[in-house]
Design a protein around this motif. Structure first.
Motif, PDB file in Angstrom:
ATOM      1  N   ALA A   1      26.866  23.714 -61.237  1.00  0.00           N
ATOM      2  CA  ALA A   1      27.113  23.724 -59.444  1.00  0.00           C
ATOM      3  C   ALA A   1      26.995  22.245 -59.199  1.00  0.00           C
ATOM      4  N   ALA A   2      25.882  21.519 -59.241  1.00  0.00           N
ATOM      5  CA  ALA A   2      25.771  20.004 -59.068  1.00  0.00           C
ATOM      6  C   ALA A   2      26.666  19.172 -59.165  1.00  0.00           C
ATOM      7  N   VAL A   3      27.329  19.324 -60.647  1.00  0.00           N
ATOM      8  CA  VAL A   3      28.664  18.372 -61.066  1.00  0.00           C
ATOM      9  C   VAL A   3      29.667  19.000 -60.344  1.00  0.00           C
ATOM     10  N   ALA A   4      29.821  19.948 -60.132  1.00  0.00           N
ATOM     11  CA  ALA A   4      31.076  20.567 -59.343  1.00  0.00           C
ATOM     12  C   ALA A   4      31.042  20.071 -58.034  1.00  0.00           C
ATOM     13  N   PHE A   5      29.986  20.228 -57.250  1.00  0.00           N
ATOM     14  CA  PHE A   5      30.117  19.921 -55.881  1.00  0.00           C
ATOM     15  C   PHE A   5      29.836  18.345 -55.780  1.00  0.00           C
ATOM     16  N   GLU A   6      29.295  17.776 -56.760  1.00  0.00           N
ATOM     17  CA  GLU A   6      29.551  16.256 -56.519  1.00  0.00           C
ATOM     18  C   GLU A   6      30.846  15.444 -56.774  1.00  0.00           C
ATOM     19  N   GLY A   7      31.793  16.291 -57.362  1.00  0.00           N
ATOM     20  CA  GLY A   7      33.099  16.027 -57.614  1.00  0.00           C
ATOM     21  C   GLY A   7      33.897  16.427 -56.369  1.00  0.00           C
ATOM     22  N   LEU A   8      33.648  17.483 -55.858  1.00  0.00           N
ATOM     23  CA  LEU A   8      34.234  17.849 -54.480  1.00  0.00           C
ATOM     24  C   LEU A   8      33.970  17.142 -53.538  1.00  0.00           C
ATOM     25  N   ALA A   9      32.673  16.615 -53.338  1.00  0.00           N
ATOM     26  CA  ALA A   9      31.978  15.724 -52.106  1.00  0.00           C
ATOM     27  C   ALA A   9      32.691  14.498 -52.360  1.00  0.00           C
ATOM     28  N   ARG A  10      32.587  13.761 -53.561  1.00  0.00           N
ATOM     29  CA  ARG A  10      33.224  12.516 -53.580  1.00  0.00           C
ATOM     30  C   ARG A  10      34.602  12.681 -53.132  1.00  0.00           C
ATOM     31  N   GLY A  11      35.402  13.588 -53.968  1.00  0.00           N
ATOM     32  CA  GLY A  11      37.035  13.711 -53.223  1.00  0.00           C
ATOM     33  C   GLY A  11      37.115  13.964 -51.789  1.00  0.00           C
ATOM     34  N   ALA A  12      36.219  14.559 -51.189  1.00  0.00           N
ATOM     35  CA  ALA A  12      36.276  14.727 -49.916  1.00  0.00           C
ATOM     36  C   ALA A  12      36.058  13.685 -48.990  1.00  0.00           C
ATOM     37  N   GLU A  13      34.883  12.774 -49.384  1.00  0.00           N
ATOM     38  CA  GLU A  13      34.495  11.658 -48.712  1.00  0.00           C
ATOM     39  C   GLU A  13      35.698  10.375 -48.957  1.00  0.00           C
ATOM     40  N   VAL A  14      36.571  10.401 -49.867  1.00  0.00           N
ATOM     41  CA  VAL A  14      37.509   9.351 -49.935  1.00  0.00           C
ATOM     42  C   VAL A  14      38.600   9.635 -49.215  1.00  0.00           C
ATOM     43  N   ARG A  15      38.981  11.124 -49.047  1.00  0.00           N
ATOM     44  CA  ARG A  15      39.903  11.640 -48.047  1.00  0.00           C
ATOM     45  C   ARG A  15      39.396  11.424 -46.493  1.00  0.00           C
TER      46      ARG A  15
END
Ligand SMILES: [Zn+2]
Length: 187
Positions: free
Chosen positions: A38-52
């Motif tokens: 879950a941590a790995v998945a949320f980290e990816g989602l969080a970075r993507g959302a931050e970039v956008r």
């Protein structure tokens, strides 16, 4: 009094925006206790959302932080938590910072991380504008109708829904912090 008499409720999904499958998967991993995954998945989602510059980025970082904490990785978890709270601060989202900050302090204390809980608590005291806590709006004002009970998970993405964490759109509708779906309560 407002009642939806004879109203056939449309499918809850009809309220939902497009839900990224990766978010549903991340929530699923969290729910089954696969905190590393879950941590790995949320980290990816969080970075993507931050970039956008997406509105969900701080919530996703906090969720990544919670997953790391639950996986027993306090230092990594605190990194995400600080970053998520700092995003709320940078966006001047004071009520959201207050709500999620308090919940984070409680979670850290619960996990026996007293020093970390104190750090976040001190940060909140230092950073939040000096307005009465009651103005942050998570509690019903006197005379206001009590908020309805919400489902415990988002019908769109499966994320955890907490009445004290979500943003309320109207008397019966809250917004999922992770995917933006409208989550309706029952009176
Ligand atoms: Zn959701």
């Amino acid at each position: 009094m407002f009642r939806r008499r004879g109203f056939v409720r449309p499918l809850r999904r009809a309220f939902a925006p497009d839900i990224p499958p990766a978010l549903q998967r991340a929530n699923e991993l969290m729910a089954i206790g696969n905190y590393n995954g879950a941590a790995v998945a949320f980290e990816g989602l969080a970075r993507g959302a931050e970039v956008r510059g997406g509105p969900r980025a701080p919530h996703l970082y906090l969720q990544a932080g919670r997953a790391r904490l639950l996986a027993g990785q306090a230092a990594a978890g605190m990194g995400h938590i600080r970053h998520g709270l700092a995003l709320f601060e940078a966006r001047q989202q004071w009520p959201a910072l207050h709500r999620t900050g308090q919940l984070t302090v409680a979670l850290l204390a619960e996990r026996g991380l007293a020093k970390e809980a104190q750090e976040i608590s001190d940060y909140l005291k230092a950073i939040l504008p000096p307005v009465p806590v009651s103005d942050f709006g998570s509690q019903a004002a006197p005379g206001e109708r009590a908020k309805p009970l919400l489902p415990t998970t988002c019908p769109g993405c499966g994320g955890p829904i907490r009445a004290d964490e979500v943003e309320w759109v109207d008397e019966v509708t809250a917004e999922c912090p992770y995917c933006g779906s409208a989550v309706r309560g029952e009176n």
